[in-house]
Write an enzyme that holds these catalytic residues in place. Structure first.
Site, PDB file in Angstrom:
ATOM      1  N   THR A  75      -7.701   2.563   9.896  1.00 11.30           N
ATOM      2  CA  THR A  75      -7.972   3.170  11.208  1.00 11.30           C
ATOM      3  C   THR A  75      -9.060   2.432  11.989  1.00 11.30           C
ATOM      4  O   THR A  75      -8.926   2.222  13.202  1.00 11.30           O
ATOM      5  CB  THR A  75      -8.405   4.642  11.002  1.00 11.30           C
ATOM      6  OG1 THR A  75      -7.416   5.282  10.190  1.00 11.30           O
ATOM      7  CG2 THR A  75      -8.535   5.371  12.312  1.00 11.30           C
ATOM      8  N   VAL A  83      -9.259  -0.154   4.337  1.00 11.38           N
ATOM      9  CA  VAL A  83      -9.566   0.194   5.728  1.00 11.38           C
ATOM     10  C   VAL A  83      -8.307   0.005   6.575  1.00 11.38           C
ATOM     11  O   VAL A  83      -7.627  -1.013   6.442  1.00 11.38           O
ATOM     12  CB  VAL A  83     -10.686  -0.721   6.294  1.00 11.38           C
ATOM     13  CG1 VAL A  83     -10.975  -0.388   7.752  1.00 11.38           C
ATOM     14  CG2 VAL A  83     -11.958  -0.611   5.451  1.00 11.38           C
ATOM     15  N   ASP A 124       0.835  -1.199   0.000  1.00  8.32           N
ATOM     16  CA  ASP A 124       0.000   0.000   0.000  1.00  8.32           C
ATOM     17  C   ASP A 124       0.879   1.263   0.000  1.00  8.32           C
ATOM     18  O   ASP A 124       1.884   1.324   0.720  1.00  8.32           O
ATOM     19  CB  ASP A 124      -0.873  -0.032   1.277  1.00  8.32           C
ATOM     20  CG  ASP A 124      -2.090   0.871   1.166  1.00  8.32           C
ATOM     21  OD1 ASP A 124      -2.439   1.273   0.047  1.00  8.32           O
ATOM     22  OD2 ASP A 124      -2.695   1.161   2.225  1.00  8.32           O
TER      23      ASP A 124
HETATM   24  P1  13P Z   1      -8.429   4.580   6.753  1.00 12.17           P
HETATM   25  O1  13P Z   1      -7.364   4.503   7.795  1.00 12.17           O
HETATM   26  O2  13P Z   1      -9.104   5.890   6.735  1.00 12.17           O
HETATM   27  O3  13P Z   1      -9.391   3.446   6.817  1.00 12.17           O
HETATM   28  O4  13P Z   1      -7.700   4.491   5.330  1.00 12.17           O
HETATM   29  C1  13P Z   1      -6.976   3.355   4.993  1.00 12.17           C
HETATM   30  C2  13P Z   1      -6.420   3.436   3.637  1.00 12.17           C
HETATM   31  O5  13P Z   1      -6.990   4.025   2.746  1.00 12.17           O
HETATM   32  C3  13P Z   1      -5.143   2.772   3.396  1.00 12.17           C
HETATM   33  O6  13P Z   1      -4.679   2.907   2.109  1.00 12.17           O
END
Ligand code: 13P
Length: 285
Positions: free
Chosen positions: A234, A232, A81
């Site tokens: 957080t 996701v 990511d």
């Molecule tokens: P959040 O932490 O807002 O869920 O975002 C995660 C994300 O987009 C990782 O690439």
């Protein structure tokens, strides 16, 4: 790389059948185990994403996930990511990720295209998929010449998205449509009209970053509009940490990590269950 399931085929199935693959950033192995156990229970495909390389290199995460998921009857894919450099993407591809994200969205479009193309050529030769990003994650702090700025022009421009995809044939495209990382500080507002415009022009899997804090209906509307991978981080980390802290706090003078792992994983699974339901991916594995 997953030897039993093909990432691009599973992605196509999700795109064609209007569900999204829940995709979680992982920070430790117990959290990853909770995600995989929950996904196996609900028979969903799953993407586990690595962003935190402070303590482990990509190959360490990958070998754990591949060996654990080999005993499960669902596709679990590993994704790198937000890699900001071509070099990091190449390291990820060599380490065996099923897909990597080259995040050059802070660069000018031509530079973004050039970096994406270089990663895509390297990835194609090795069977890895590539995600790129056009537009910006709202309120995302990006580095400009050593400082940080907030991007106000976060919204994806359809012509930019088309230009990048035509030039690179990228497999997934992350789009800035009002989504933001972390919990939303104000009422979230997703620009469905822009999402539709981009998807009508491209008809390919689009990625929603910043899932945490978005209402279920809003995410499902986005999935109808072409979102095929929903990221996701957080939300899971918050559930997991709260579960762990509550257990540690109950232990009195000598709290022990060992007794807090099961409560942390149980709390994490509740979050994963919510996202499987939101992504409408149960039973799709
Ligand atoms: P959040 O932490 O807002 O869920 O975002 C995660 C994300 O987009 C990782 O690439």
């Amino acid at each position: 790389m997953n030897s039993r399931f093909n990432f691009k085929e599973v992605l196509k199935d999700a795109h064609d059948n209007h569900y999204a693959i829940p995709s979680f950033d992982i920070f430790d192995m117990h959290g990853a185990k909770a995600m995989m156990d929950c996904a196996a229970e609900y028979k969903t495909p799953l993407i586990l994403m690595c962003i935190a390389f402070n303590h482990f290199r990509p190959k360490h995460f990958i070998s754990f996930i591949e060996s654990y998921s080999a005993d499960l009857d669902i596709p679990v894919f590993v994704h790198m990511d937000h890699a900001r450099t071509v070099e990091l993407c190449k390291e990820g591809i060599d380490a065996g990720f099923d897909s990597v994200m080259i995040d050059a969205s802070a660069d000018e479009l031509n530079e973004n295209i050039a970096k994406t193309l270089e990663v895509k050529k390297y990835a194609d030769a090795r069977g890895c998929a590539v995600e790129s990003e056009v537009g910006h994650i709202k309120n995302g702090k990006i580095t400009v010449e050593g400082g940080y700025v907030d991007r106000e022009d976060f919204l994806v421009h359809t012509e930019d998205a088309v230009k990048l995809v035509d030039a690179t044939h990228v497999d997934l495209l992350a789009v800035g449509i009002g989504n933001q990382h972390g919990f939303y500080v104000e009422e979230p507002h997703i620009h469905f009209d822009r999402l539709k415009e981009v998807h009508d022009a491209l008809n390919m899997p689009l990625v929603m970053h910043g899932g945490s804090g978005l209402p279920k209906e809003m995410v499902q509307e986005s999935i109808k509009g072409g979102i095929t991978k929903c990221n996701v981080a957080t939300d899971f980390v918050t559930h997991y940490t709260d579960g762990m802290l509550a257990a540690l706090n109950k232990m009195g003078e000598h709290p022990m990590l060992l007794g807090a792992l099961d409560p942390a994983m149980e709390a994490g699974k509740e979050c994963v269950k919510h996202w499987i339901d939101t992504c409408m991916s149960a039973g799709k594995a």
